[in-house]
Design a protein around this motif. Structure first.
Motif, PDB file in Angstrom:
ATOM      1  N   PHE A 236       0.798  -1.227   0.000  1.00  0.00           N
ATOM      2  CA  PHE A 236       0.000   0.000   0.000  1.00  0.00           C
ATOM      3  C   PHE A 236       0.830   1.277   0.000  1.00  0.00           C
ATOM      4  O   PHE A 236       0.266   2.370   0.054  1.00  0.00           O
ATOM      5  CB  PHE A 236      -0.921   0.017   1.232  1.00  0.00           C
ATOM      6  N   ASN A 237       2.168   1.174  -0.051  1.00  0.00           N
ATOM      7  CA  ASN A 237       3.029   2.347   0.102  1.00  0.00           C
ATOM      8  C   ASN A 237       2.715   3.084   1.405  1.00  0.00           C
ATOM      9  O   ASN A 237       2.752   4.314   1.473  1.00  0.00           O
ATOM     10  CB  ASN A 237       2.880   3.296  -1.098  1.00  0.00           C
ATOM     11  N   PHE A 238       2.426   2.312   2.424  1.00  0.00           N
ATOM     12  CA  PHE A 238       2.053   2.876   3.723  1.00  0.00           C
ATOM     13  C   PHE A 238       3.270   3.451   4.422  1.00  0.00           C
ATOM     14  O   PHE A 238       4.349   2.883   4.385  1.00  0.00           O
ATOM     15  CB  PHE A 238       1.421   1.791   4.598  1.00  0.00           C
ATOM     16  N   GLN A 239       3.074   4.598   5.079  1.00  0.00           N
ATOM     17  CA  GLN A 239       4.107   5.156   5.942  1.00  0.00           C
ATOM     18  C   GLN A 239       3.463   5.533   7.266  1.00  0.00           C
ATOM     19  O   GLN A 239       2.311   5.986   7.296  1.00  0.00           O
ATOM     20  CB  GLN A 239       4.789   6.363   5.300  1.00  0.00           C
ATOM     21  N   PRO A 240       4.159   5.335   8.380  1.00  0.00           N
ATOM     22  CA  PRO A 240       3.537   5.523   9.694  1.00  0.00           C
ATOM     23  C   PRO A 240       3.343   6.981  10.094  1.00  0.00           C
ATOM     24  O   PRO A 240       2.675   7.254  11.088  1.00  0.00           O
ATOM     25  CB  PRO A 240       4.506   4.814  10.648  1.00  0.00           C
ATOM     26  N   ASP A 241       3.920   7.909   9.346  1.00  0.00           N
ATOM     27  CA  ASP A 241       3.798   9.320   9.722  1.00  0.00           C
ATOM     28  C   ASP A 241       3.456  10.196   8.508  1.00  0.00           C
ATOM     29  O   ASP A 241       4.236  11.081   8.137  1.00  0.00           O
ATOM     30  CB  ASP A 241       5.085   9.812  10.383  1.00  0.00           C
ATOM     31  N   PRO A 242       2.306   9.978   7.871  1.00  0.00           N
ATOM     32  CA  PRO A 242       1.948  10.772   6.693  1.00  0.00           C
ATOM     33  C   PRO A 242       1.503  12.179   7.079  1.00  0.00           C
ATOM     34  O   PRO A 242       1.067  12.425   8.209  1.00  0.00           O
ATOM     35  CB  PRO A 242       0.780   9.984   6.086  1.00  0.00           C
ATOM     36  N   THR A 243       1.612  13.083   6.137  1.00  0.00           N
ATOM     37  CA  THR A 243       1.127  14.438   6.375  1.00  0.00           C
ATOM     38  C   THR A 243      -0.383  14.480   6.152  1.00  0.00           C
ATOM     39  O   THR A 243      -0.977  13.563   5.571  1.00  0.00           O
ATOM     40  CB  THR A 243       1.808  15.434   5.424  1.00  0.00           C
ATOM     41  N   VAL A 244      -0.982  15.547   6.608  1.00  0.00           N
ATOM     42  CA  VAL A 244      -2.423  15.730   6.433  1.00  0.00           C
ATOM     43  C   VAL A 244      -2.774  15.745   4.951  1.00  0.00           C
ATOM     44  O   VAL A 244      -3.770  15.141   4.518  1.00  0.00           O
ATOM     45  CB  VAL A 244      -2.889  17.042   7.108  1.00  0.00           C
ATOM     46  N   LEU A 245      -1.959  16.421   4.160  1.00  0.00           N
ATOM     47  CA  LEU A 245      -2.234  16.515   2.733  1.00  0.00           C
ATOM     48  C   LEU A 245      -2.132  15.143   2.067  1.00  0.00           C
ATOM     49  O   LEU A 245      -2.927  14.817   1.181  1.00  0.00           O
ATOM     50  CB  LEU A 245      -1.251  17.489   2.075  1.00  0.00           C
TER      51      LEU A 245
END
Length: 290
Positions: A236-245
């Motif tokens: 999923f190209n998941f990252q644990p700290d995404p930005t709001v945008l």
């Protein structure tokens, strides 16, 4: 790795089916003399797609960090646009693909060798360039410092070539309409992750604001280097700290795109349920025989 395998499989199978249709038509109409120009056009298309991918990879390494992020983010967005158009286009027009290619091939046969090369090149080249761009963007997004993303792509392409050959020989039959629907839906999910990562690249290049405004941060709970973190990143190209945008763009793309793609009516045909696309062969349910 799975998401990259899926990209290679889906994109590669489309190109394989195009090749099967072209080759089977020439064999069945007794025009084996036209096979060499067709293979030449296919070879040129593959070479250009491979060269395009190499240019993206090695050319970007000469840029500064911000320039790399700007290029990566921009091309990721372009790749998402192209792959979204492709999956909707394939769902809507796949059942006409065989007749369309036959028509182009008949016209090229009447015009000569150069037209045959151009027909094969255009038929396969578009798929090749789209694949190269989306693979580059996806590998760039999912890169973890290992060759696993590229291995996934290579395995997907190899599987697609094998399936195409089995279709041609009549040794394998599957419901292509369901196959392209399910893989297309999964590609939309992958594309959403690529789009979010592309936005993050643009934020790191200072072209888009909001880099420090995080939607959440669960990096203390989800270790990106763990097996499940790697799995989430790869699929999923998941990252644990995404930005709001990033989260906003991900949702604004994924929800409507997936709903429209999976709807019985939408961009498919405008008349109801999608029909199964023609498989390479004279009968709708049979693969061609050499």
């Amino acid at each position: 790795m799975f998401s990259n395998y899926l990209i290679g499989l889906r994109e590669g199978l489309e190109a394989s089916l195009v090749v099967c249709i072209l080759i089977a038509y020439l064999v069945k109409t007794g025009r084996r003399d036209a096979l060499k120009p067709i293979w030449a056009g296919i070879g040129v298309a593959i070479a250009i797609a491979f060269g395009f991918g190499c240019a993206l990879e090695f050319g970007s390494q000469e840029l500064t960090f911000k320039a790399q992020e700007a290029l990566g983010g921009s091309l990721s967005i372009v790749a998402v646009v192209l792959v979204t158009w492709m999956v909707f286009w394939m769902r809507r027009t796949a059942r006409h693909l065989k007749a369309e290619l036959h028509g182009r091939l008949d016209a090229a046969l009447a015009m000569g060798t150069g037209a045959l090369v151009a027909t094969a090149f255009l038929a396969v080249g578009r798929e090749g360039l789209e694949t190269a761009l989306f693979v580059w963007a996806s590998v760039h997004a999912a890169s973890d410092g290992t060759p696993r993303p590229l291995i996934g792509v290579a395995l997907g392409l190899a599987t697609a070539v094998l399936l195409g050959w089995l279709f041609y020989r009549g040794a394998l039959r599957i419901n292509l309409a369901k196959f392209f629907t399910w893989t297309g839906g999964m590609l939309v999910v992958v594309a959403a992750g690529v789009l979010a990562y592309g936005v993050h690249d643009l934020q790191e290049a200072d072209l888009v604001p909001g880099l420090t405004h995080l939607a959440f941060d669960i990096s203390g709970t989800v270790d990106p280097s763990s097996w499940y973190g790697t799995l989430l990143k790869g699929v999923f190209n998941f990252q644990p700290d995404p930005t709001v945008l990033q989260v906003t763009v991900w949702l604004l793309y994924l929800v409507p795109a997936l709903a429209l793609f999976l709807a019985p009516v939408g961009f498919a045909s405008g008349k109801g349920k999608v029909k199964e696309p023609d498989e390479p062969g004279s009968r709708p349910s049979a693969a061609p025989q050499a």
